[in-house]
Write an enzyme that holds these catalytic residues in place. Structure first.
Site, PDB file in Angstrom:
ATOM      1  N   TYR A 142       0.822  -1.211   0.000  1.00 49.28           N
ATOM      2  CA  TYR A 142       0.000   0.000   0.000  1.00 49.28           C
ATOM      3  C   TYR A 142       0.858   1.265   0.000  1.00 49.28           C
ATOM      4  O   TYR A 142       0.378   2.352  -0.293  1.00 49.28           O
ATOM      5  CB  TYR A 142      -0.950   0.030   1.212  1.00 49.28           C
ATOM      6  CG  TYR A 142      -2.039  -1.037   1.161  1.00 49.28           C
ATOM      7  CD1 TYR A 142      -2.282  -1.759   0.011  1.00 49.28           C
ATOM      8  CD2 TYR A 142      -2.818  -1.306   2.272  1.00 49.28           C
ATOM      9  CE1 TYR A 142      -3.262  -2.734  -0.044  1.00 49.28           C
ATOM     10  CE2 TYR A 142      -3.810  -2.278   2.234  1.00 49.28           C
ATOM     11  CZ  TYR A 142      -4.025  -2.991   1.064  1.00 49.28           C
ATOM     12  OH  TYR A 142      -4.999  -3.949   1.015  1.00 49.28           O
ATOM     13  N   LYS A 193       3.554 -15.404   1.414  1.00 48.68           N
ATOM     14  CA  LYS A 193       3.543 -16.206   0.185  1.00 48.68           C
ATOM     15  C   LYS A 193       4.994 -16.385  -0.251  1.00 48.68           C
ATOM     16  O   LYS A 193       5.422 -15.863  -1.289  1.00 48.68           O
ATOM     17  CB  LYS A 193       2.727 -15.486  -0.895  1.00 48.68           C
ATOM     18  CG  LYS A 193       1.234 -15.508  -0.655  1.00 48.68           C
ATOM     19  CD  LYS A 193       0.587 -16.826  -1.026  1.00 48.68           C
ATOM     20  CE  LYS A 193       0.542 -17.016  -2.529  1.00 48.68           C
ATOM     21  NZ  LYS A 193       0.037 -18.358  -2.891  1.00 48.68           N
ATOM     22  N   ASP A 226      -2.678 -18.046   1.335  1.00 43.89           N
ATOM     23  CA  ASP A 226      -3.892 -18.570   0.676  1.00 43.89           C
ATOM     24  C   ASP A 226      -4.402 -19.808   1.425  1.00 43.89           C
ATOM     25  O   ASP A 226      -5.610 -19.950   1.655  1.00 43.89           O
ATOM     26  CB  ASP A 226      -3.650 -18.865  -0.808  1.00 43.89           C
ATOM     27  CG  ASP A 226      -2.406 -19.695  -1.071  1.00 43.89           C
ATOM     28  OD1 ASP A 226      -1.545 -19.804  -0.168  1.00 43.89           O
ATOM     29  OD2 ASP A 226      -2.274 -20.243  -2.181  1.00 43.89           O
ATOM     30  N   ASP A 250      -5.196  -7.147   5.569  1.00 46.21           N
ATOM     31  CA  ASP A 250      -6.414  -6.421   5.243  1.00 46.21           C
ATOM     32  C   ASP A 250      -7.527  -7.429   4.916  1.00 46.21           C
ATOM     33  O   ASP A 250      -8.658  -7.345   5.416  1.00 46.21           O
ATOM     34  CB  ASP A 250      -6.124  -5.532   4.019  1.00 46.21           C
ATOM     35  CG  ASP A 250      -7.153  -4.446   3.837  1.00 46.21           C
ATOM     36  OD1 ASP A 250      -8.091  -4.373   4.639  1.00 46.21           O
ATOM     37  OD2 ASP A 250      -7.021  -3.672   2.869  1.00 46.21           O
ATOM     38  N   ASP A 254     -10.672  -9.023   7.627  1.00 43.59           N
ATOM     39  CA  ASP A 254     -12.097  -8.880   7.270  1.00 43.59           C
ATOM     40  C   ASP A 254     -12.771 -10.246   7.220  1.00 43.59           C
ATOM     41  O   ASP A 254     -13.908 -10.414   7.656  1.00 43.59           O
ATOM     42  CB  ASP A 254     -12.251  -8.197   5.904  1.00 43.59           C
ATOM     43  CG  ASP A 254     -12.356  -6.689   6.038  1.00 43.59           C
ATOM     44  OD1 ASP A 254     -11.995  -6.171   7.110  1.00 43.59           O
ATOM     45  OD2 ASP A 254     -12.792  -6.033   5.077  1.00 43.59           O
TER      46      ASP A 254
END
Ligand code: NAD
Length: 370
Positions: A142, A193, A226, A250, A254
């Site tokens: 970001y 990852k 993942d 993020d 959620d």
């Protein structure tokens, strides 16, 4: 007797309504907890723009930097949709996060048994769930440079975001994860990852090295992000603390939040580095929900996320774990008794107002405290 100085920033929409219930809880704690609380209130977001033409003033920022904790409501709403970008309501929150260098975002996902049927997962998967997602908040994709959209010679466009992490950034968030795990289930799951990203390789190496050097008493496991997101819905109770970068955090936070049902239930904390002299961290506590303009001013908002955010401040900024347990226990008692705000009530069932929910929680605190 310990004394704490809290800056309350109610903000916009339902922010002031739910903050009033936090003040009710602080009033109770001030009288009954053995610690004293001084509070100051200031403007942030659209309400600050209306008064000062900025989304947070320098004076309010100074108070935030000096406070033991900032308790933040919510900002934004259609009224301010057309204000200049730099002074839009959200800019106040972003400035607080940036100037206080709040790099560690804590999002607990707790499923109160009384609300387990409100989850989209089966009761046995979520009932009694208590996990903590720790998201790195100030680095990663970001913020990495270059971050741009350029036009190529052939007229095509090319967009770039850059994922960047340094050893220091990974180490400091991993240290928070290990320290938090020691106060809970003593287990950290680090997600990245590393199979496809160089930042994932470094993340994995730094977390592993820090664990070996300073936190080998804590159980550490690594999971590809993942696979981790799959495990979060398959069997979330296997986790205690999950630590991950800004982008994966993020999404995973959620996802974890929704395991537990309503947006009106979810607290969060953002912490900075410990002060070298005092060991205290800068800290901001806020509900995950926004300013809910659709219900603002009606007195029906659920104050639990806001009150639970205050509970987190007791735990992480005031070293008052017992008082934090009291707040969390009182929330569970009230839910067990069937008391519900409209967002939690089943269709056709009675619901209570924001104030009545706050009063019920304070009454349950008194009852528990004997
Ligand atoms: P929202 O969280 O405000 O509302 C989403 C839905 O959930 C609405 O139907 C709302 O009524 C309901 N809801 C939210 N909190 C509730 C509570 N405590 N009790 C009962 N119901 C509740 O999200 P949104 O509608 O996407 O955004 C509204 C405004 O809030 C926008 O201006 C947005 O930018 C802002 N926002 C601010 C923050 C923040 O201050 N950190 C976070 C998210 C959104």
């Amino acid at each position: 007797m310990a004394s704490f100085n809290l800056l309350l920033l109610p903000g916009d929409g339902i922010g002031p309504e739910v903050m009033s219930e936090v003040e009710r809880v602080i009033g109770w704690l001030d009288k009954n907890s053995g610690s004293t609380f001084e509070t100051e209130t200031d403007l942030v977001g659209g309400s600050s723009y209306d008064a000062h033409k900025v989304s947070i003033t320098d004076a309010a920022m100074e108070k935030a930097q000096a406070a033991d904790a900032v308790i933040f409501g919510s900002v934004g709403g259609p009224k301010w949709d057309s204000v200049p970008y730099e002074v839009r309501p959200e800019a106040g929150l972003l400035r607080l996060r940036k100037d206080m260098d709040l790099f560690a975002n804590l999002r607990p996902a707790i499923c109160y048994p009384a609300l387990a049927d409100g989850s989209s997962l089966k009761r046995e998967i979520v009932e009694g769930l208590d996990i903590l997602i720790l998201r790195e908040l100030t680095g990663g994709v970001y913020f990495g440079e270059p971050k741009e959209i350029v036009t190529l010679e052939n007229g095509e466009k090319r967009a770039v975001d850059t994922q960047v992490y340094t050893t220091h950034e990974i180490e400091r968030i991993a240290a928070v994860a290990f320290e938090l795990a020691r106060t809970r289930g003593n287990k950290v799951t680090s997600m990245e990852k590393r199979n496809v990203m160089r930042t994932g390789v470094l993340w994995n190496q730094v977390v592993t090295a820090l664990h070996k050097a300073e936190y080998s008493d804590v159980t550490l496991e690594h999971m590809l992000a993942d696979a981790g997101s799959m495990q979060l819905v398959r069997w979330p109770k296997q986790f205690d603390v999950i630590v991950t970068d800004n982008l994966f955090g993020d999404m995973l936070s959620d996802q974890a939040a929704m395991l537990t049902g309503s947006l009106g239930m979810l607290p969060s904390a953002s912490l900075g580095a410990p002060d070298p002299a005092t060991g205290k961290r800068k800290a901001l506590y806020e509900p995950v929900h926004g300013s809910a303009p659709d219900i603002a001013g009606k007195g029906v908002a659920n104050p639990i996320a806001m009150i639970a955010s205050l509970g987190m401040s007791l735990r992480y900024s005031c070293d008052m774990g017992e008082a934090a347990d009291l707040v969390d226990g009182a929330i569970a008692d009230v839910l067990n008794s069937g008391t519900r705000t409209a967002d939690l009530a089943a269709k056709g069932h009675n619901s209570v107002s924001t104030t009545e929910m706050g009063e019920a929680i304070v009454a349950a605190m008194s009852k528990r405290a004997g």
